[in-house]
Motif scaffolding. Structure first.
Motif, PDB file in Angstrom:
ATOM      1  N   GLN A 248       6.786 -32.357  38.586  1.00 46.15           N
ATOM      2  CA  GLN A 248       6.261 -31.820  37.378  1.00 46.15           C
ATOM      3  C   GLN A 248       7.077 -32.158  36.177  1.00 46.15           C
ATOM      4  OE1 GLN A 248       4.893 -27.888  37.873  1.00 46.15           O
ATOM      5  NE2 GLN A 248       2.960 -28.747  38.310  1.00 46.15           N
ATOM      6  N   MET A 249       6.465 -32.600  34.998  1.00 49.94           N
ATOM      7  CA  MET A 249       7.007 -32.691  33.834  1.00 49.94           C
ATOM      8  C   MET A 249       6.300 -32.085  32.583  1.00 49.94           C
ATOM      9  SD  MET A 249       8.003 -36.719  34.226  1.00 49.94           S
ATOM     10  CE  MET A 249       6.478 -36.940  35.237  1.00 49.94           C
ATOM     11  N   THR A 250       6.917 -31.446  31.494  1.00 44.64           N
ATOM     12  CA  THR A 250       6.162 -30.996  30.374  1.00 44.64           C
ATOM     13  C   THR A 250       6.722 -31.861  29.170  1.00 44.64           C
ATOM     14  OG1 THR A 250       6.095 -28.751  31.504  1.00 44.64           O
ATOM     15  CG2 THR A 250       5.739 -28.783  29.087  1.00 44.64           C
ATOM     16  N   TYR A 251       5.739 -32.178  28.355  1.00 45.26           N
ATOM     17  CA  TYR A 251       6.018 -32.927  27.067  1.00 45.26           C
ATOM     18  C   TYR A 251       5.211 -32.254  25.822  1.00 45.26           C
ATOM     19  CZ  TYR A 251       8.360 -36.586  29.960  1.00 45.26           C
ATOM     20  OH  TYR A 251       8.814 -37.292  31.166  1.00 45.26           O
TER      21      TYR A 251
ATOM     22  N   GLU B  63       9.977 -36.202  14.865  1.00 48.99           N
ATOM     23  CA  GLU B  63      10.306 -35.051  15.326  1.00 48.99           C
ATOM     24  C   GLU B  63      10.708 -35.138  16.899  1.00 48.99           C
ATOM     25  OE1 GLU B  63       7.713 -31.738  14.137  1.00 48.99           O
ATOM     26  OE2 GLU B  63       6.278 -33.287  13.791  1.00 48.99           O
ATOM     27  N   ALA B  64      10.700 -36.507  17.497  1.00 49.38           N
ATOM     28  CA  ALA B  64      11.037 -36.553  18.647  1.00 49.38           C
ATOM     29  C   ALA B  64      12.306 -36.270  19.236  1.00 49.38           C
ATOM     30  CB  ALA B  64      10.589 -38.109  19.244  1.00 49.38           C
ATOM     31  N   ASN B  65      12.404 -35.512  20.468  1.00 48.41           N
ATOM     32  CA  ASN B  65      13.707 -35.100  20.800  1.00 48.41           C
ATOM     33  C   ASN B  65      13.496 -35.061  22.293  1.00 48.41           C
ATOM     34  OD1 ASN B  65      16.061 -33.735  21.785  1.00 48.41           O
ATOM     35  ND2 ASN B  65      16.206 -32.764  19.769  1.00 48.41           N
ATOM     36  N   LEU B  66      13.791 -35.831  23.287  1.00 46.82           N
ATOM     37  CA  LEU B  66      13.703 -35.940  24.444  1.00 46.82           C
ATOM     38  C   LEU B  66      14.434 -34.687  25.292  1.00 46.82           C
ATOM     39  CD1 LEU B  66      12.211 -37.227  26.693  1.00 46.82           C
ATOM     40  CD2 LEU B  66      13.953 -38.875  27.249  1.00 46.82           C
ATOM     41  N   LYS B  67      15.560 -34.262  24.935  1.00 48.14           N
ATOM     42  CA  LYS B  67      16.161 -33.044  25.433  1.00 48.14           C
ATOM     43  C   LYS B  67      15.265 -31.652  25.185  1.00 48.14           C
ATOM     44  CE  LYS B  67      20.906 -34.854  24.696  1.00 48.14           C
ATOM     45  NZ  LYS B  67      21.988 -34.634  23.931  1.00 48.14           N
ATOM     46  N   LEU B  68      14.613 -31.766  24.136  1.00 52.63           N
ATOM     47  CA  LEU B  68      13.665 -30.619  24.221  1.00 52.63           C
ATOM     48  C   LEU B  68      12.192 -30.891  24.551  1.00 52.63           C
ATOM     49  CD1 LEU B  68      14.575 -29.708  20.276  1.00 52.63           C
ATOM     50  CD2 LEU B  68      15.646 -28.518  22.304  1.00 52.63           C
ATOM     51  N   GLY B  69      12.030 -32.088  25.186  1.00 56.95           N
ATOM     52  CA  GLY B  69      10.819 -32.167  25.877  1.00 56.95           C
ATOM     53  C   GLY B  69       9.698 -32.660  24.824  1.00 56.95           C
ATOM     54  N   LYS B  70      10.273 -33.283  23.554  1.00 55.77           N
ATOM     55  CA  LYS B  70       9.201 -33.659  22.442  1.00 55.77           C
ATOM     56  C   LYS B  70       9.264 -35.289  22.477  1.00 55.77           C
ATOM     57  CE  LYS B  70       9.883 -29.520  19.802  1.00 55.77           C
ATOM     58  NZ  LYS B  70      10.107 -29.105  18.185  1.00 55.77           N
ATOM     59  N   ILE B  71       8.359 -35.738  22.762  1.00 56.50           N
ATOM     60  CA  ILE B  71       8.214 -37.130  22.674  1.00 56.50           C
ATOM     61  C   ILE B  71       7.149 -37.717  21.846  1.00 56.50           C
ATOM     62  CG2 ILE B  71       8.566 -37.338  25.381  1.00 56.50           C
ATOM     63  CD1 ILE B  71       5.357 -37.984  25.659  1.00 56.50           C
ATOM     64  N   SER B  72       7.605 -38.790  21.139  1.00 59.65           N
ATOM     65  CA  SER B  72       6.907 -39.581  20.062  1.00 59.65           C
ATOM     66  C   SER B  72       5.309 -39.921  20.370  1.00 59.65           C
ATOM     67  CB  SER B  72       7.511 -40.575  19.363  1.00 59.65           C
ATOM     68  OG  SER B  72       6.753 -41.476  18.791  1.00 59.65           O
TER      69      SER B  72
END
Length: 156
Positions: free
Chosen positions: A99-102, A109-118
């Motif tokens: 399971q993944m949450t994005y 604003e993208a920041n993969l460490k924070l689960g924020k993807i472009s």
């Protein structure tokens, strides 16, 4: 036009202010210091300082352009019936059951460490306009992943 959260917009504005008020004077001081060292035709410090200043100015201009084109998303008007920008999406990879949450956000604003993807990533593009329960095949650089959308909420 770049859609983004109020928080993302505020961070960009703060970064431009910091670059203009702190980094720009440092770059000018570095150029002046290097120029004081004599012959500019063979002064690599001076050339490096000028190059650093040019890169800084390019970054400031790029951020200002992003800010000028920004459209702030009113999260109170977003819905959770399908995936859109600012959606927080919980998915399950059907091959490995992981399971993944994005949260789907603007490029700035993208920041993969924070689960924020472009929103421009293949995963975000594959999830857009899909609903909870849908299974989606998404082409990514390493092949194709098969995911199920488990939950959609409004990202922070």
């Amino acid at each position: 036009m770049a859609y983004m959260s109020q928080d993302g917009y505020d961070k960009l504005v703060a970064e431009v202010r910091r670059l203009e008020s702190v980094e720009r004077p440092k770059a000018s001081a570095a150029i002046a210091e290097a120029a004081d060292k004599g012959d500019l035709s063979e002064n690599s410090e001076y050339d490096a300082a000028k190059e650093a200043q040019a890169q800084l100015e390019a970054k400031i201009n790029e951020l200002k352009l992003t800010i000028a084109q920004a459209k702030i998303v009113d999260t109170s008007r977003l819905k959770t019936d399908e995936v859109q920008i600012m959606s927080k999406v919980k998915i399950t990879n059907l091959q490995n059951k992981k399971q993944m949450t994005y949260t789907i956000v603007s490029e700035s604003e993208a920041n993969l460490k924070l689960g924020k993807i472009s929103i421009k990533t293949p995963i975000a593009q594959g999830l857009l306009n899909k609903k909870v329960g849908e299974e989606v095949e998404i082409k990514i650089p390493r092949g194709t992943i098969h995911v199920r959308i488990d939950e959609i909420s409004i990202g922070e």
